[in-house]
Scaffold this motif. Structure first.
Motif, mmCIF file in Angstrom:
data_model
loop_
_atom_site.group_PDB
_atom_site.id
_atom_site.type_symbol
_atom_site.label_atom_id
_atom_site.label_comp_id
_atom_site.label_asym_id
_atom_site.label_seq_id
_atom_site.Cartn_x
_atom_site.Cartn_y
_atom_site.Cartn_z
ATOM 1 N N HIS A 1 17.194 23.307 31.626
ATOM 2 C CA HIS A 1 16.250 23.518 30.539
ATOM 3 C C HIS A 1 15.134 22.492 30.638
ATOM 4 N N TYR A 2 13.957 22.855 30.149
ATOM 5 C CA TYR A 2 12.818 21.935 30.278
ATOM 6 C C TYR A 2 13.043 20.624 29.538
ATOM 7 N N GLN A 3 13.892 20.644 28.497
ATOM 8 C CA GLN A 3 14.124 19.422 27.720
ATOM 9 C C GLN A 3 15.137 18.479 28.371
ATOM 10 N N ASP A 4 15.697 18.872 29.508
ATOM 11 C CA ASP A 4 16.703 18.036 30.162
ATOM 12 C C ASP A 4 16.145 16.681 30.585
ATOM 13 N N ILE A 5 14.831 16.592 30.792
ATOM 14 C CA ILE A 5 14.265 15.304 31.242
ATOM 15 C C ILE A 5 14.111 14.322 30.083
ATOM 16 N N PHE A 6 14.245 14.798 28.838
ATOM 17 C CA PHE A 6 14.060 13.912 27.681
ATOM 18 C C PHE A 6 15.409 13.347 27.257
ATOM 19 N N LEU A 7 15.841 12.361 28.010
ATOM 20 C CA LEU A 7 17.158 11.761 27.804
ATOM 21 C C LEU A 7 17.129 10.677 26.742
ATOM 22 N N PHE A 8 15.981 10.016 26.586
ATOM 23 C CA PHE A 8 15.852 8.898 25.648
ATOM 24 C C PHE A 8 14.767 9.192 24.619
ATOM 25 N N VAL B 1 3.284 36.416 45.392
ATOM 26 C CA VAL B 1 4.498 36.162 44.597
ATOM 27 C C VAL B 1 4.697 34.660 44.402
ATOM 28 N N GLY B 2 4.414 33.877 45.447
ATOM 29 C CA GLY B 2 4.535 32.425 45.346
ATOM 30 C C GLY B 2 3.602 31.843 44.302
ATOM 31 N N ILE B 3 2.382 32.377 44.235
ATOM 32 C CA ILE B 3 1.435 31.919 43.218
ATOM 33 C C ILE B 3 1.945 32.265 41.822
ATOM 34 N N LEU B 4 2.479 33.485 41.662
ATOM 35 C CA LEU B 4 3.041 33.891 40.372
ATOM 36 C C LEU B 4 4.248 33.040 40.003
ATOM 37 N N LEU B 5 5.040 32.669 41.007
ATOM 38 C CA LEU B 5 6.202 31.809 40.756
ATOM 39 C C LEU B 5 5.754 30.442 40.254
ATOM 40 N N THR B 6 4.673 29.934 40.812
ATOM 41 C CA THR B 6 4.139 28.650 40.359
ATOM 42 C C THR B 6 3.701 28.736 38.901
ATOM 43 N N PHE B 7 3.010 29.823 38.547
ATOM 44 C CA PHE B 7 2.593 30.002 37.155
ATOM 45 C C PHE B 7 3.807 30.106 36.233
ATOM 46 N N SER B 8 4.894 30.710 36.728
ATOM 47 C CA SER B 8 6.117 30.807 35.928
ATOM 48 C C SER B 8 6.703 29.422 35.667
ATOM 49 N N LEU B 9 6.701 28.575 36.684
ATOM 50 C CA LEU B 9 7.183 27.202 36.500
ATOM 51 C C LEU B 9 6.321 26.460 35.490
ATOM 52 N N ILE B 10 5.011 26.688 35.579
ATOM 53 C CA ILE B 10 4.097 26.029 34.642
ATOM 54 C C ILE B 10 4.370 26.496 33.220
ATOM 55 N N ILE B 11 4.535 27.805 33.042
ATOM 56 C CA ILE B 11 4.703 28.372 31.699
ATOM 57 C C ILE B 11 6.046 27.998 31.083
ATOM 58 N N PHE B 12 7.118 28.078 31.870
ATOM 59 C CA PHE B 12 8.457 27.888 31.307
ATOM 60 C C PHE B 12 8.975 26.452 31.398
ATOM 61 N N TYR B 13 8.338 25.607 32.204
ATOM 62 C CA TYR B 13 8.825 24.234 32.338
ATOM 63 C C TYR B 13 7.742 23.192 32.089
ATOM 64 N N PHE B 14 6.679 23.213 32.884
ATOM 65 C CA PHE B 14 5.715 22.118 32.822
ATOM 66 C C PHE B 14 4.931 22.081 31.511
ATOM 67 N N LEU B 15 4.452 23.231 31.038
ATOM 68 C CA LEU B 15 3.705 23.254 29.773
ATOM 69 C C LEU B 15 4.596 22.881 28.582
ATOM 70 N N PRO B 16 5.811 23.451 28.465
ATOM 71 C CA PRO B 16 6.672 23.022 27.359
ATOM 72 C C PRO B 16 7.019 21.530 27.428
ATOM 73 N N GLN B 17 7.249 21.007 28.623
ATOM 74 C CA GLN B 17 7.528 19.574 28.763
ATOM 75 C C GLN B 17 6.329 18.748 28.316
ATOM 76 N N THR B 18 5.146 19.174 28.732
ATOM 77 C CA THR B 18 3.931 18.447 28.363
ATOM 78 C C THR B 18 3.713 18.492 26.856
ATOM 79 N N TYR B 19 3.865 19.681 26.275
ATOM 80 C CA TYR B 19 3.666 19.818 24.826
ATOM 81 C C TYR B 19 4.663 18.954 24.058
ATOM 82 N N TYR B 20 5.940 19.021 24.447
ATOM 83 C CA TYR B 20 6.962 18.243 23.747
ATOM 84 C C TYR B 20 6.699 16.743 23.869
ATOM 85 N N ALA B 21 6.357 16.305 25.082
ATOM 86 C CA ALA B 21 6.137 14.871 25.314
ATOM 87 C C ALA B 21 4.975 14.356 24.479
#
Length: 393
Positions: free
Chosen positions: A144-151, A328-348
């Protein structure tokens, strides 16, 4: 030096081996490798027999009537590649650097074969399938994207993630090193960068000495070695759910990090390990360049120097299929951004700004200041990297 059809060459000793479709030519002193079609190998054989360029040209025109044969141009290419020792008795003056072939040779080949052999290669695949099965049967283990927020501290979270990611990168690259040492070949571990991020890169140039099937093992070695740690991390989380929060958190970060990096390997618009595997099994060693050339018909921003890339006969279908995976690789990158990197950035940053304006403790306030400071520093470095790249171009 002006070449004529009466010119004769003396080449440096070359090692020539049949590959998938063409031939791999190795110049042992420099350690350079070149892919050449059969007509070029026939030309080299005739050069070594002492024939003039004109005689060779006539011979090849008869043997390959459908090919355009220009031995003057081919001779100039051989000189440019540093493969020519003498022309008409006159020595070439180009500087030839000797490649040091001693990278990680202190690791015995027997150690490499312990980790990478016919049996263990199958074991790594089994480990991967077991890990996937554990996640399917226990969805709570899915990263899950929140797994990096341990502290509570964002700076501590970033430092922890960066350290774990660095360790996993070293483990990944060490897999490549052990795999190539299993064939008693050297490797070099270099430090490069992607944008502003420092990365480790294993130089597997010596792998061109191997058959294509053997090279595949080297390309998958990094991901194979990671499977040991993924399975360990998942098993501990599953078997010891009552373990300390810190331990479970670190294991979760390990799984998340390898999960993202595995998806990253499938982004075919970059030259990843999986890309090199596909390139190797198809024998199309300019697959990315040819794919971009094909896609540039509809996507003009992909047009570059690759527009002059030659597509050999029989490669057109492979290039078209690769182009699909490129997208497909470009779309996969956008998927990582949408489901992981953007939520991590917003939460942080939501936590950081909350601590900055509504902090209840001085430590939370200064943690927010430090986090924003490193953000500004990264943006400055990114801007500097882009400006420097443009100046170089």
């Amino acid at each position: 030096m002006d070449l004529t059809l009466q010119s004769k060459f003396t080449l440096y000793p070359l090692s020539i081996r049949k590959d998938q479709k063409n031939y791999i030519v190795e110049e042992p002193v420099s350690g350079d490798f070149f892919e050449m079609p059969k007509i070029c190998i026939d030309a080299i054989d005739s050069i070594n027999e002492g024939h003039t360029l004109g005689d060779i040209e006539r011979e090849l025109q008869e043997k390959y009537p459908d090919e355009t044969v220009d031995m003057i141009e081919f001779g100039e290419q051989l000189i440019e590649l540093g493969l020519v020792k003498e022309v008409d008795g006159e020595k070439m003056t180009q500087k030839r650097e000797t490649q040091a072939l001693d990278g990680f040779t202190w690791i015995p080949s027997s150690v490499g074969r312990f980790f990478f052999n016919g049996m263990t290669n199958k074991v790594y695949l089994i480990l991967f399938l077991i890990s996937v099965s554990l996640i399917v049967w226990n969805p709570g283990l899915f990263p899950h994207y929140q797994d990096i927020f341990l502290f509570d501290s964002m700076m501590l979270n970033i430092i922890t993630y960066m350290l774990i990611s660095l360790v996993m990168i070293i483990i990944h690259e060490f897999g490549h090193i052990l795999a190539i040492r299993s064939y008693d070949l050297p490797a070099k571990l270099g430090i490069g960068n992607r944008l502003i991020f420092v990365v480790f890169e294993t130089d597997l140039t010596a792998a061109w000495k191997l058959a294509p099937r053997q090279r595949n093992i080297l390309y998958f070695a990094g991901m194979s070695f990671e499977q040991i740690f993924v399975l360990i991390a998942l098993s501990i989380q599953l078997l010891y759910p009552e373990a300390t929060t810190i331990l479970i958190g670190i294991l979760g970060i390990i799984v998340l990090d390898i999960f993202i990096k595995t998806l990253y390997q499938c982004c075919f618009y970059m030259k990843t390990d999986v890309y090199y595997f596909v390139e190797n099994i198809t024998g199309c060693y300019n697959l990315m360049e040819s794919g971009k050339q094909y896609l540039s018909r509809w996507l003009p921003f992909l047009r570059s120097d690759s527009s002059d890339t030659e597509v050999f006969d029989g490669e057109q279908k492979i290039v078209r299929l690769y182009s699909v995976f490129y997208i497909v690789g470009i779309l996969l990158t956008f998927s990582l951004i949408i489901f992981y990197f953007l939520p991590q950035t917003y939460y942080a940053y939501s936590q950081v700004f909350s601590n900055l304006f509504r902090s209840t403790t001085p430590s939370a306030f200064w943690d927010a200041i430090a986090f924003l400071g490193q953000t500004i520093l990264l943006l400055i470095l990114l801007l500097y990297a882009k400006i420097k790249t443009r100046k170089v171009k």
